[in-house]
Design a protein around this motif. Structure first.
Motif, mmCIF file in Angstrom:
data_model
loop_
_atom_site.group_PDB
_atom_site.id
_atom_site.type_symbol
_atom_site.label_atom_id
_atom_site.label_comp_id
_atom_site.label_asym_id
_atom_site.label_seq_id
_atom_site.Cartn_x
_atom_site.Cartn_y
_atom_site.Cartn_z
ATOM 1 N N THR A 155 62.791 17.556 36.258
ATOM 2 C CA THR A 155 63.040 16.227 36.829
ATOM 3 C C THR A 155 62.572 15.092 35.931
ATOM 4 O O THR A 155 63.131 13.990 35.986
ATOM 5 N N THR A 156 61.547 15.330 35.098
ATOM 6 C CA THR A 156 61.110 14.258 34.205
ATOM 7 C C THR A 156 62.166 13.982 33.140
ATOM 8 O O THR A 156 62.414 12.829 32.775
ATOM 9 N N GLY A 166 64.997 12.254 34.860
ATOM 10 C CA GLY A 166 64.634 10.857 35.098
ATOM 11 C C GLY A 166 64.764 10.010 33.852
ATOM 12 O O GLY A 166 65.208 8.861 33.906
ATOM 13 N N SER A 204 58.882 11.053 39.115
ATOM 14 C CA SER A 204 59.412 12.414 39.100
ATOM 15 C C SER A 204 58.319 13.420 38.755
ATOM 16 O O SER A 204 58.277 14.514 39.316
#
Length: 470
Positions: free
Chosen positions: A280-281, A284, A421
């Motif tokens: 998710t990072t 993001g 995130s």
């Protein structure tokens, strides 16, 4: 005629610098470029390295300059141009020779090219090269994948020109097929996340704490002496300190806040989704770059909704430092988890500790942090850094700061897609009982997908009430 140890096709900035690096390390390199004038210019400007360079604007002549078995590095734009060069090289090469794609290739293309050359006697290596122009010239991190049999052809040269960390070469063979380019893709995905989180922290300083670029630069310079010691933190202080000669303003204030993408960050997010691994990072960071490109819409959005509260955030610089460390841990944990799953699915047996080691110098994400990661994976254990003892301690110490920073951003209307995130990932990762039980119930209700129970083995389906006619 004296023969070259290795050949290089493509005299763009990266190609030229890599060729000079090879020559500087005592190896003879032959060069070729479609535009013969570029070959002539390169040879004319080689200076003290002139005795170690040769070349031709005619491909067959260029190939004749190489020692057997021959190794040819391709440094051209990714995609069709690489396939065109390979097609031109194949009739001129012999069994035992190797073609080396050193560009930012999509690893699926590398897998295809490896397969197409398999059985021809000509090997194929897809190598990720990280470090930018400076790295190419003075020592990049090199991630090698492809034909292990022909890796011997170029191993000495590539190892010599790579960056060194405490005397160890930042170059390694990682696996067959597209392993090298896949690892480079994930490297770039982590790079996206790292840079975005640094940008978000800068945004809090600038907009939330009303700090000037010079004041921000001092903070990053100080942070580079501690746990965040890294190339990206170091250059951040230099970027924030730079002045624009034309306007007299800090350069960062006249640089347009809109970023492009070359593809590798987006590819890494896509591959993580395909593998079913949370990254998710990285997602993001990719999304943040996409929205940054929507400059006109963002200007209109501020006109409609107003800007966040300027200069009214209450958060300490120590909390910002710890939050950035926690976010960084989450990003690297995700990146290495993606590589671990890809290794399993592709039969690569990727050496995670070795990958961390060859990233310790030369590459864009080089940092003190990577030595800790290498030590963690050397000691064995799970692939996720959040379960490694050294990182457990760091995360316990820093996740509270990350929580405070994300909350501060939310209250003060400061965007923090990557840091948020990272926090959400950490909280979800440590929640033994999540909420997907409800999701599974919903899926069974509308699609009869079935579910598993927590109290017994097997697959189950519930008879739900019909809502037709209600």
């Amino acid at each position: 005629m004296e023969e070259a140890d290795i050949g290089l096709v493509g005299l763009g900035v990266m190609g030229e610098n890599l060729a000079l690096n090879i020559a500087d390390n005592g190896y003879k390199v032959a060069v070729y470029n479609r535009t013969a004038e570029k070959v002539d210019a390169f040879l004319a400007n080689a200076g003290d390295l002139k005795s170690n360079v040769m070349g031709s604007g005619e491909l067959a002549t260029f190939i004749s300059m190489l020692k057997r078995p021959r190794s040819v590095i391709i440094m051209v734009k990714a995609g069709d141009p690489v396939d065109q060069v390979i097609a031109e090289l194949k009739p001129l090469l012999s069994e035992g020779d190797v073609i080396i794609d050193a560009g930012n290739a999509n690893y699926h293309d590398t897998v295809r090219r490896f397969s197409e050359l398999d059985g021809t006697g000509i090997g194929f290596l897809g190598i990720g090269v990280s470090g930018g122009e400076e790295g190419a010239r003075h020592g990049p991190s090199i991630m090698v994948g492809g034909s292990e049999a022909q890796w011997d052809n170029a191993e000495a040269v590539l190892t010599a020109i790579s960056a060194k960390f405490n005397g160890e070469a930042c170059c390694a063979y990682l696996g067959t097929g597209g392993a090298g380019h896949f690892v480079k893709t994930i490297h770039n995905g982590i790079e996206y996340a790292d840079m975005q989180m640094i940008g978000e922290i800068y945004g809090i300083m600038r907009d939330g704490l009303a700090m000037s670029p010079a004041e921000c630069a001092k903070v990053f310079e100080e942070w580079n002496k501690g746990p965040l010691d890294s190339y990206l933190i170091e250059i951040t202080s230099h970027v924030l300190n730079a002045m624009d000669d034309e306007s007299g303003k800090p350069l960062v204030e006249v640089i347009l806040d809109a970023a492009g993408q070359k593809g590798t960050g987006r590819w890494s997010a896509i591959e993580a989704l395909n593998l079913g691994v949370s990254a998710t990072t990285i997602e993001g960071a990719v999304a943040a770059r996409s929205i940054s490109a929507m400059k006109d819409e963002r200007v209109r959005g501020e006109e409609i909704y107003g800007a966040g509260a300027k200069g009214k955030a209450t958060i300490s610089l120590e909390a910002l430092e710890k939050a950035l460390l926690a976010g960084k841990i989450a990003a690297y944990a995700q990146g290495f988890a993606v590589m671990a799953k890809a290794s399993e699915d592709n039969g690569w047996n990727l050496p995670l500790a070795t990958i961390a080691k060859i990233w310790r110098a030369g590459c864009i994400i080089r940092s003190r942090f990577l030595d800790q990661i290498a030590q963690a994976f050397d000691s064995g254990g799970a692939a996720n850094l959040l379960t490694q003892p050294a990182f457990i301690d760091m995360m316990k110490d820093s996740n509270g700061a990350l929580r405070a920073v994300v909350a501060t951003c939310a209250i003060n209307e400061l965007p923090s897609p990557c840091l948020s995130s990272a926090l959400a990932y950490f909280d979800a990762y440590r929640q033994a009982r999540g909420t997907t039980n409800l999701t599974q119930g919903q899926r069974d209700f509308f699609g009869a997908h079935g579910f598993k129970r927590s109290d017994k083995d097997g697959d189950f389906h519930h008879t739900w009430p019909s809502l037709i006619g209600q």
